[in-house]
Design a protein around this motif. Structure first.
Motif, PDB file in Angstrom:
ATOM      1  N   HIS A 130       0.867  -1.174   0.000  1.00  0.00           N
ATOM      2  CA  HIS A 130       0.000   0.000   0.000  1.00  0.00           C
ATOM      3  C   HIS A 130       0.902   1.222   0.000  1.00  0.00           C
ATOM      4  CE1 HIS A 130      -3.070   2.848   1.250  1.00  0.00           C
ATOM      5  NE2 HIS A 130      -3.953   1.939   0.853  1.00  0.00           N
ATOM      6  N   SER A 131       0.701   2.145  -0.934  1.00  0.00           N
ATOM      7  CA  SER A 131       1.638   3.265  -1.060  1.00  0.00           C
ATOM      8  C   SER A 131       1.501   4.279   0.065  1.00  0.00           C
ATOM      9  CB  SER A 131       1.472   3.953  -2.415  1.00  0.00           C
ATOM     10  OG  SER A 131       0.196   4.520  -2.517  1.00  0.00           O
ATOM     11  N   VAL A 132       0.356   4.323   0.736  1.00  0.00           N
ATOM     12  CA  VAL A 132       0.179   5.285   1.821  1.00  0.00           C
ATOM     13  C   VAL A 132       0.681   4.706   3.145  1.00  0.00           C
ATOM     14  CG1 VAL A 132      -1.497   6.648   3.121  1.00  0.00           C
ATOM     15  CG2 VAL A 132      -1.774   6.364   0.654  1.00  0.00           C
ATOM     16  N   THR A 133       0.216   3.510   3.492  1.00  0.00           N
ATOM     17  CA  THR A 133       0.589   2.908   4.779  1.00  0.00           C
ATOM     18  C   THR A 133       1.914   2.157   4.719  1.00  0.00           C
ATOM     19  OG1 THR A 133      -0.566   0.827   4.355  1.00  0.00           O
ATOM     20  CG2 THR A 133      -1.839   2.615   5.383  1.00  0.00           C
ATOM     21  N   GLY A 134       2.315   1.731   3.535  1.00  0.00           N
ATOM     22  CA  GLY A 134       3.538   0.960   3.381  1.00  0.00           C
ATOM     23  C   GLY A 134       3.394  -0.512   3.746  1.00  0.00           C
TER      24      GLY A 134
END
Length: 181
Positions: free
Chosen positions: A84-88
Motif C-alpha cells: 500500500h503506497s500510503v501505509t507501506g
C-alpha cells in the motif's frame, strides 16, 4: 478426476465476486528489509497451508522465504511485493524459482484484485527480462483453493492436470503459462 469436476461445479455455483479497490499501491522487488512484513502476510494457518501445502511453524516459513532470498542473490529466483503506497504495509508477496510461481495475498486484501495485479506485474517483469526466448511458468495449487484457481485462470494460465509434487502433501492442480518475446 471426480474431485476436479466437483470443484468446477463449486466454481460455477460461487462465481468470482471482486470488490475492486482502486487504492494506490507500489510494486517492487522484495529486499531483506521486507522479511518481517512478508511474514505478517502468512498470519494464519489457512494461508500457510494454501501456500506451502502443509502446516509449518513460523520458523519454517521464515526459512523458506530466506531460501528464496538466497536464490535471488544467485540470480536463480526472484521475489516481489505489492504494498500500500500510503501505509507501506505489504499486501502480497510473489516469488519465481526455477520457473515456478508462488504467491500470497494478505487475508485482509483478498478478493480485491490485488492478486491479479501482483501476478500480472510479476509476469510483465519476467517478460521484460527475456531476450529473444520463451519461458514456461508453472503454478501448483491445492484442489480446494478455489480462489487461487480463479486467479490463475483470470491471468490466462492453462490447466494441465492433477499432479503430485514434493511441495504439497496432497494432490495439486498444475497450471502453466508461456511467456515469449
Amino acid at each position: 478426476m471426480a474431485n476436479f469436476i466437483l470443484m468446477q461445479r463449486y466454481i460455477n455455483i460461487y462465481p468470482s465476486v471482486h470488490k475492486q479497490v482502486d487504492e494506490p499501491y507500489v510494486f517492487r522487488e522484495a529486499t531483506d528489509k521486507d522479511l518481517v512484513a512478508i511474514l505478517n502476510v502468512f498470519s494464519d494457518r489457512e494461508t500457510i497451508y494454501n501456500y506451502f501445502g502443509r502446516d509449518l511453524t513460523a520458523e519454517l516459513v521464515m526459512d523458506n522465504i530466506l531460501e528464496t532470498f538466497g536464490l535471488m542473490e544467485k540470480k536463480l529466483g526472484y521475489s516481489w511485493i505489492i504494498s500500500h503506497s500510503v501505509t507501506g504495509s505489504i499486501i502480497g508477496y510473489a516469488s519465481v524459482n526455477f520457473g515456478e510461481i508462488s504467491y500470497c495475498i494478505d487475508k485482509k486484501f483478498r478478493r480485491c484484485g490485488y492478486g491479479t495485479r501482483l501476478i500480472k506485474l510479476v509476469l510483465d517483469a519476467l517478460l521484460s527480462s527475456l531476450v529473444d526466448c520463451s519461458m514456461e511458468i508453472r503454478a501448483y495449487v491445492l484442489r480446494n483453493n478455489i480462489w487461487s484457481v480463479q486467479l490463475l485462470e483470470s491471468c490466462e494460465f492453462r490447466f494441465m492436470g492433477l499432479t503430485k509434487t514434493t511441495r504439497f502433501s496432497d494432490v495439486s492442480l498444475h497450471y502453466t503459462k508461456l511467456l515469449s518475446t
